[in-house]
Design a protein around this motif. Sequence first.
Motif, PDB file in Angstrom:
ATOM      1  N   UNK A  88     -32.235  19.801  22.468  1.00  0.00           N
ATOM      2  CA  UNK A  88     -32.834  20.781  23.364  1.00  0.00           C
ATOM      3  C   UNK A  88     -33.612  20.115  24.487  1.00  0.00           C
ATOM      4  N   UNK A  89     -34.388  19.103  24.147  1.00  0.00           N
ATOM      5  CA  UNK A  89     -35.209  18.463  25.163  1.00  0.00           C
ATOM      6  C   UNK A  89     -34.357  17.671  26.139  1.00  0.00           C
ATOM      7  N   UNK A  90     -33.324  17.007  25.634  1.00  0.00           N
ATOM      8  CA  UNK A  90     -32.465  16.211  26.513  1.00  0.00           C
ATOM      9  C   UNK A  90     -31.690  17.109  27.475  1.00  0.00           C
ATOM     10  N   UNK A  91     -31.210  18.242  26.992  1.00  0.00           N
ATOM     11  CA  UNK A  91     -30.445  19.136  27.865  1.00  0.00           C
ATOM     12  C   UNK A  91     -31.352  19.932  28.804  1.00  0.00           C
ATOM     13  N   UNK A  92     -32.521  20.350  28.306  1.00  0.00           N
ATOM     14  CA  UNK A  92     -33.410  21.159  29.142  1.00  0.00           C
ATOM     15  C   UNK A  92     -34.189  20.327  30.147  1.00  0.00           C
ATOM     16  N   UNK A  93     -34.585  19.129  29.767  1.00  0.00           N
ATOM     17  CA  UNK A  93     -35.432  18.318  30.633  1.00  0.00           C
ATOM     18  C   UNK A  93     -34.944  16.862  30.696  1.00  0.00           C
ATOM     19  N   UNK A  94     -33.737  16.637  31.218  1.00  0.00           N
ATOM     20  CA  UNK A  94     -33.295  15.245  31.401  1.00  0.00           C
ATOM     21  C   UNK A  94     -34.203  14.530  32.399  1.00  0.00           C
ATOM     22  N   UNK A  95     -34.560  13.296  32.096  1.00  0.00           N
ATOM     23  CA  UNK A  95     -35.567  12.611  32.906  1.00  0.00           C
ATOM     24  C   UNK A  95     -34.998  11.787  34.044  1.00  0.00           C
ATOM     25  N   UNK A  96     -33.679  11.572  34.074  1.00  0.00           N
ATOM     26  CA  UNK A  96     -33.119  10.817  35.195  1.00  0.00           C
ATOM     27  C   UNK A  96     -31.719  11.339  35.530  1.00  0.00           C
ATOM     28  N   UNK A  97     -31.203  10.860  36.638  1.00  0.00           N
ATOM     29  CA  UNK A  97     -29.937  11.356  37.173  1.00  0.00           C
ATOM     30  C   UNK A  97     -28.792  11.168  36.180  1.00  0.00           C
ATOM     31  N   UNK A  98     -28.705   9.982  35.543  1.00  0.00           N
ATOM     32  CA  UNK A  98     -27.581   9.688  34.652  1.00  0.00           C
ATOM     33  C   UNK A  98     -27.559  10.622  33.458  1.00  0.00           C
ATOM     34  N   UNK A  99     -28.733  10.870  32.849  1.00  0.00           N
ATOM     35  CA  UNK A  99     -28.795  11.773  31.701  1.00  0.00           C
ATOM     36  C   UNK A  99     -28.424  13.192  32.128  1.00  0.00           C
ATOM     37  N   UNK A 100     -28.938  13.626  33.262  1.00  0.00           N
ATOM     38  CA  UNK A 100     -28.623  14.965  33.747  1.00  0.00           C
ATOM     39  C   UNK A 100     -27.123  15.116  33.994  1.00  0.00           C
ATOM     40  N   UNK A 101     -26.520  14.104  34.584  1.00  0.00           N
ATOM     41  CA  UNK A 101     -25.085  14.147  34.868  1.00  0.00           C
ATOM     42  C   UNK A 101     -24.265  14.171  33.584  1.00  0.00           C
ATOM     43  N   UNK A 102     -24.634  13.320  32.610  1.00  0.00           N
ATOM     44  CA  UNK A 102     -23.910  13.277  31.341  1.00  0.00           C
ATOM     45  C   UNK A 102     -24.041  14.573  30.563  1.00  0.00           C
ATOM     46  N   UNK A 120     -31.005  32.602  44.019  1.00  0.00           N
ATOM     47  CA  UNK A 120     -32.357  32.333  43.527  1.00  0.00           C
ATOM     48  C   UNK A 120     -32.339  31.154  42.558  1.00  0.00           C
ATOM     49  N   UNK A 121     -33.209  30.186  42.791  1.00  0.00           N
ATOM     50  CA  UNK A 121     -33.360  29.017  41.933  1.00  0.00           C
ATOM     51  C   UNK A 121     -34.676  29.167  41.180  1.00  0.00           C
ATOM     52  N   UNK A 122     -34.575  29.634  39.954  1.00  0.00           N
ATOM     53  CA  UNK A 122     -35.767  29.938  39.172  1.00  0.00           C
ATOM     54  C   UNK A 122     -36.601  28.668  38.947  1.00  0.00           C
ATOM     55  N   UNK A 123     -37.889  28.705  39.237  1.00  0.00           N
ATOM     56  CA  UNK A 123     -38.717  27.489  39.142  1.00  0.00           C
ATOM     57  C   UNK A 123     -38.652  26.806  37.776  1.00  0.00           C
ATOM     58  N   UNK A 124     -38.627  27.592  36.708  1.00  0.00           N
ATOM     59  CA  UNK A 124     -38.635  26.986  35.376  1.00  0.00           C
ATOM     60  C   UNK A 124     -37.301  26.300  35.053  1.00  0.00           C
ATOM     61  N   UNK A 125     -36.239  26.621  35.797  1.00  0.00           N
ATOM     62  CA  UNK A 125     -34.919  26.019  35.560  1.00  0.00           C
ATOM     63  C   UNK A 125     -34.710  24.740  36.354  1.00  0.00           C
ATOM     64  N   UNK A 126     -35.560  24.457  37.298  1.00  0.00           N
ATOM     65  CA  UNK A 126     -35.386  23.259  38.126  1.00  0.00           C
ATOM     66  C   UNK A 126     -35.694  22.004  37.320  1.00  0.00           C
ATOM     67  N   UNK A 127     -34.857  20.995  37.483  1.00  0.00           N
ATOM     68  CA  UNK A 127     -34.991  19.728  36.761  1.00  0.00           C
ATOM     69  C   UNK A 127     -35.504  18.666  37.728  1.00  0.00           C
ATOM     70  N   UNK A 128     -36.610  18.036  37.383  1.00  0.00           N
ATOM     71  CA  UNK A 128     -37.183  16.975  38.212  1.00  0.00           C
ATOM     72  C   UNK A 128     -36.849  15.630  37.584  1.00  0.00           C
ATOM     73  N   UNK A 129     -36.212  14.761  38.368  1.00  0.00           N
ATOM     74  CA  UNK A 129     -35.667  13.507  37.821  1.00  0.00           C
ATOM     75  C   UNK A 129     -36.288  12.298  38.497  1.00  0.00           C
ATOM     76  N   UNK A 130     -36.546  11.281  37.669  1.00  0.00           N
ATOM     77  CA  UNK A 130     -37.076  10.016  38.163  1.00  0.00           C
ATOM     78  C   UNK A 130     -35.936   9.035  38.401  1.00  0.00           C
ATOM     79  N   UNK A 131     -36.291   7.867  38.908  1.00  0.00           N
ATOM     80  CA  UNK A 131     -35.285   6.836  39.191  1.00  0.00           C
ATOM     81  C   UNK A 131     -34.682   6.341  37.896  1.00  0.00           C
TER      82      UNK A 131
END
Length: 636
Positions: free
Chosen positions: A499-513, A625-636
């Motif tokens: 759940x945490x990995x899919x809901x809040x991926x911390x970087x671009x590669x994880x989000x893409x995968x 509409x891009x719901x604020x809680x759905x936006x994913x913020x990613x680090x390098x």
Amino acid sequence: MEFDLSPLWISLKASAIATCFTFFLGIAAARWMLSTRIRGKALIEGIFISPLVLPPTVVGFLLLLLFGRNGAIGQLLLKFDLTIIFTWQAAVITATVVSFPLMYKTALGAFEQIDANLINAARTLGASEWTVFLRIMLPLAWPGILAGTILAFARALGEFGATLMLAGNIPGETQTIPMAIYFAVEAGDMRQAAIWVLIILSLALSVLTAVNYWTDLQRRSPKPNPNYSNPNSATNLVRGDRRDGQDAHPTNYVGLPYKLQSNLVTAARYNTTKLPQEQSHSGLFANIFKPLSGFTLNVGFDIGQEVLGILGASGSGKSMTLRCIAGLETPTSGKIAVNGKVLFDSAEGINLPSKDRRIGFLFQNYALFPHLTVAENIAFGLQHLSASEQQLRVKEQLISVQMSGLESRYPHELSGGQQQRVALARAIVNSPDLLLLDEPFSALDTHLRSQLERELMQTLANYRGITLFVSHNLEEVYRVCENLLVLADGSAIAFDTKEHIFDRPRNFTVAQLTGCKNFCAAKQVAETIVEAIDWGCTLTVVEPIPKSLVFVGIRAHQVSFVSGCDRENTFACWIASTVETPHRVTLYLKLHSPPHDSQDYHLQAEVFKEKWRAIKDNPFPWYVHLEPIRLILMEA
């Protein structure tokens, strides 16, 4: 004048004995060369096959130097009042030497054609190297070995030059058929020479015909080929040699995560650079370092009795991680322990063979032994039990995987789904401490995959050990596993609950995968506002903004359509193009202004067909509409 048949009997006797020697020596040499990694291997192989390319007289001269009165072996034999040269035994020796390369190369080729996963599967099932050779390698290579034996006999039968040098031409003692032909021609007796030529031609052609007949019979036979058959087809032969991680790019990741604790999820875990320390509890501890051709595998984790999913793109090191844990590959350094039992420790010099690790391995191509029945496959790892106990265990497994009544079938007679069930039954029949599943559904069609996935989940629910489930299919891994390890270029870049990995991926590669399709370069402009640079807008966010923010993203199915632009994160949009699947439509959206062409878009949105039919005729602009809680913020 009575025709002397002694050359025929001498030739047959010498060739038959030489073929027996060659059979065992050639197979032993081929098996040794296949497994050895010593220096000078190329030179040794050159020596083995040199009788094929050297003139027979040169081979005979070298044997004469070795077995003659002044040779090393010749002098040793003289101490026992024995001599080899100019005896029929010398004819056997020369025939053995000249026919050996044929037997060796044929056996080596036959062994090399065996799917490596079949051998590895036998090892993980507890088989010793001798058992692997006798029960797997030899039966699967037997057609090639038999052909090599026949060819070696034909070669021994026709040997002349080396035999003449070492054994001479003594009628009734060392005179073989080739000798009889040569000296009959020398004496001008062409009739006798012609008779011997016809005899040796008949023998040679009979042998070669037998080889061709055998090869053709094997090609037409419905019996399984020594190579392993594709799980979806009994006729398509495939090799199972692919190793994950051989062609990826060098990694830039150096960090490894701490032990997974499913009850405690923190974002800091993604960025830790500390290696896991072994804990004194049951479970799997793995710390693996192994340089590969494209990158370095550098993975560490510590888990309990659970199903851990390993997610990553092809070539990320997933399968290599399993192979190192199973003992099929050896890490350069690190430590692997299961339930407190150390399987590998580079510092202590511990490296248990696969047969002693108590690990069940379900290979990607299932690696069922094609020459064994379903029952024999399942029972392969139960050789330490009595026959009655083996039968009971096999029967229980057949019932559990819904294969009762099919125990006498061979793998090539089964469908892909049935093959997978047998492979799973074989892997768990011994109640291993650890079960490794390497992309078990990749070779199956969608319907069969869904059915077997449910069956696997039921099996895992009853299994009391640890399971590692490797896949590049994010939906599959999400359904089967509770916790995930994400690999990229050989390193762990995320290690947490699914759940945490899919809901809040911390970087671009994880989000893409994990399936995110919308990314945009971003920077912070206020405490809760980021600028989406490529999208040309600012976005209000709920999640705390990381200091090293690089991207903002949103999943395609979380993009929503609204009737007006009366709230935050809502923008006018136009459709650049659409792509339909049976149940969904993907919309490529351009924000703020109409697109110039189909490639001029900012976002992808996925909607069900029902939603698409309801909105597709609405006039533009639409509002997204891009719901604020759905936006994913990613680090390098």
